[in-house]
Design a protein around this motif. Structure first.
Motif, short mmCIF file in Angstrom:
data_model
loop_
_atom_site.label_atom_id
_atom_site.label_comp_id
_atom_site.label_asym_id
_atom_site.label_seq_id
_atom_site.Cartn_x
_atom_site.Cartn_y
_atom_site.Cartn_z
N PRO A 1 3.90 10.65 -5.92
CA PRO A 1 4.37 11.89 -5.28
C PRO A 1 5.88 11.93 -5.07
CG PRO A 1 2.45 11.02 -4.14
CD PRO A 1 2.87 9.97 -5.11
N LEU A 2 6.46 10.80 -4.68
CA LEU A 2 7.89 10.80 -4.37
C LEU A 2 8.75 10.87 -5.63
CD1 LEU A 2 7.80 8.18 -1.49
CD2 LEU A 2 8.30 10.61 -1.26
N ALA B 1 12.30 7.48 1.33
CA ALA B 1 10.92 7.11 1.69
C ALA B 1 10.50 5.85 0.95
CB ALA B 1 9.98 8.27 1.38
N LEU B 2 10.86 5.76 -0.33
CA LEU B 2 10.56 4.55 -1.09
C LEU B 2 11.40 3.37 -0.60
CD1 LEU B 2 10.25 5.93 -4.74
CD2 LEU B 2 8.43 4.89 -3.37
N ASP C 1 18.08 19.13 -6.83
CA ASP C 1 18.58 19.17 -5.45
C ASP C 1 18.84 17.74 -4.97
OD1 ASP C 1 19.02 19.33 -2.71
OD2 ASP C 1 17.58 20.95 -2.43
N PRO C 2 20.11 17.36 -4.76
CA PRO C 2 20.40 15.98 -4.37
C PRO C 2 19.80 15.59 -3.02
CG PRO C 2 22.37 17.35 -4.17
CD PRO C 2 21.34 18.17 -4.88
N TYR C 3 19.59 16.56 -2.12
CA TYR C 3 19.02 16.25 -0.80
C TYR C 3 17.53 15.93 -0.90
CZ TYR C 3 23.45 17.93 1.01
OH TYR C 3 24.79 18.09 1.27
N LEU C 4 16.81 16.66 -1.75
CA LEU C 4 15.40 16.35 -1.97
C LEU C 4 15.24 14.99 -2.65
CD1 LEU C 4 13.74 19.71 -3.11
CD2 LEU C 4 13.23 18.38 -1.05
N ILE C 5 16.10 14.73 -3.61
CA ILE C 5 16.07 13.43 -4.30
C ILE C 5 16.37 12.31 -3.30
CG2 ILE C 5 17.26 12.01 -6.02
CD1 ILE C 5 17.61 14.55 -7.69
N ILE D 1 0.83 -1.21 0.00
CA ILE D 1 0.00 0.00 0.00
C ILE D 1 0.86 1.26 0.00
CG2 ILE D 1 -1.66 1.33 1.37
CD1 ILE D 1 -2.89 -1.36 2.22
N LEU D 2 1.98 1.22 0.70
CA LEU D 2 2.92 2.36 0.68
C LEU D 2 3.40 2.64 -0.74
CD1 LEU D 2 5.18 1.87 3.85
CD2 LEU D 2 3.57 3.73 3.40
#
Length: 427
Positions: free
Chosen positions: A314-315, A334-335, A324-328, A306-307
């Motif tokens: 979104p991810l 999270a995945l 931005d490597p930090y956002l990536i 489900i995750l």
């Protein structure tokens, strides 16, 4: 965990680590190998042919699964596992020494494909064997945790390959990488082989297999019995494991190339992000496996699926819309949590679905049909679809589709077989 069990698990893990380190290196150096062995004016064509060679190793995995599954069920788990590690070492060494297209012409890619196929045969027998071996040495109440080490050791091999790729791309120039740098990681991996081979020779045989052997109930045709008596179970388990394969090869093998070739991040940054995500997956694999021993396999697997379904778009939207490597890194981490939570309970679930006399063959067929069908073609398929559609969100759509299919299969999967090893918390 007793000392004997710890030694058995460690031995199995070292063999897995070696095999998956060497197998993973090809994925990490796909862009370089594509240019050296499949030179073309089109970088996408080079990458497609390189990943096509990567997929070739998966085509023969079912054959490897049948060969070593038969050996493991007929003559012992230990015999099969010793043979698989040797079969991986030889082609890995040859790949590290192989002349390129510029030096050997068309024979270079031909030889490369053959070596990949030999590696695939080895992997076809090793992964299912390690799951069978470790779970058969464990108590029912620890089967999830102990079984997860088979997955964790594969992740550790990929982690070691990712670290190696990060170091080499960070400290070597592009010219050095293309001339000799890409070869060294393959040759270095052979050193691990000697340790794993020696340790596998020393470990005791599976107690459950020995009991089957002493009772005279060893299957004479385990592959035939798997399809005849457990065909429906096999189909559902394959579909359940499909999400494991797609998420693994998409997020932990292909994504490093995706970040550098599609998103445009430097290679060393892409490999560094991949390395961190591998660590996250390892942690959550062990944690989710432990949890599955407490509350059951299905609840943990269902939550992870489900995750994927609600979080993938979104991810990955964040990944494709920023440099931005930090956002990536945050998005992929999270995945990675979902990947780890799905990985953990699977080895125990597979072991619990089949009886001892055909377990090695059944798990080998499960992983080796799912692997090529879902995982092996993923890098090549995603590369092609991105090129054909122009959409960088193709990985998200594909991953969500597979998550839905696996969730449905998990829903219809029956209880474990009735045996002394039945897990009370399977629900």
């Amino acid at each position: 965990m007793t000392k004997s069990l710890a030694r058995t698990v460690t031995t199995s893990m070292i063999g897995n680590l070696f095999e998956w380190y060497d197998f993973a290196l090809f994925g990490y150096f796909a862009a370089i190998i594509g240019k050296l062995f499949f030179p073309s004016n089109d970088p996408t064509t080079e990458l497609l042919l390189s990943f096509g060679t990567f997929a070739a190793g998966f085509i023969v995995r079912p054959i490897g699964g049948m060969i070593f599954g038969h050996i493991g069920d007929q003559w012992g788990r230990k015999t099969a596992l010793v043979a698989t590690i040797l079969l991986m070492a030889i082609p890995t060494t040859i790949i590290g020494l192989l002349p390129t297209y510029a030096e050997w012409g068309v024979w270079a890619p031909v030889a490369l494909v053959i070596m990949r196929m030999l590696q695939g045969l080895s992997m076809g027998g090793n992964y299912g064997g390690s799951i069978t071996f470790t779970t058969e040495h464990s108590k029912p109440e620890q089967r999830g945790l102990i079984g997860s080490f088979a997955v964790t050791s594969c992740l550790a091999g990929f982690l070691l390959g990712s670290i190696t790729a990060t170091v080499f791309t960070s400290y070597l120039t592009e010219e050095q990488l293309y001339t000799w740098g890409w070869r060294l990681p393959f040759l270095m991996g052979v050193l691990i082989c000697f340790v794993g081979f020696y340790m596998r020779l020393k470990i005791p045989e599976s107690p459950e297999y020995l009991a089957e052997q002493q009772a005279g109930t060893v299957s004479k045709a385990p592959i035939k019995e798997v399809f005849q008596s457990y065909g429906g179970t096999l189909s559902l388990v394959i579909l359940t494991v499909g999400l494991h394969d797609v998420s693994f090869y998409m997020l932990l093998v292909y994504m490093a190339t995706y970040l550098s070739e599609v998103i445009g991040l430097p290679k060393d940054t892409a490999f560094a992000i991949n390395t961190i995500n591998l660590l996250v997956v390892c942690i959550f694999t062990v944690g989710s496996a432990w949890l599955s021993d407490k509350i059951g396999r299905k609840p943990v697997l269902t939550a992870a699926a489900i995750l994927f379904i609600i979080g993938t778009i979104p991810l990955l939207t964040i990944v494709t819309s920023t440099q931005d490597p930090y956002l990536i890194l945050f998005s992929q981490m999270a995945l990675a949590v979902a990947v780890g939570c799905y990985f953990g309970p699977l080895p125990a679930l597979m072991a619990e679905m089949y009886p001892t006399k055909i377990r090695y063959s059944a798990i080998a067929m499960t992983t080796n049909i799912s692997g090529p069908l879902f995982g092996g073609i993923t890098p090549m398929l995603i590369t092609y679809l991105i090129s054909a559609t122009g959409s960088t969100m193709v990985p998200a759509y594909y991953l969500m589709l597979i998550a839905v299919i696996s969730l449905i299969a998990l829903r219809f999967l029956g209880p474990p077989i009735s045996s002394s090893r039945e897990a009370p918390a399977f629900a």
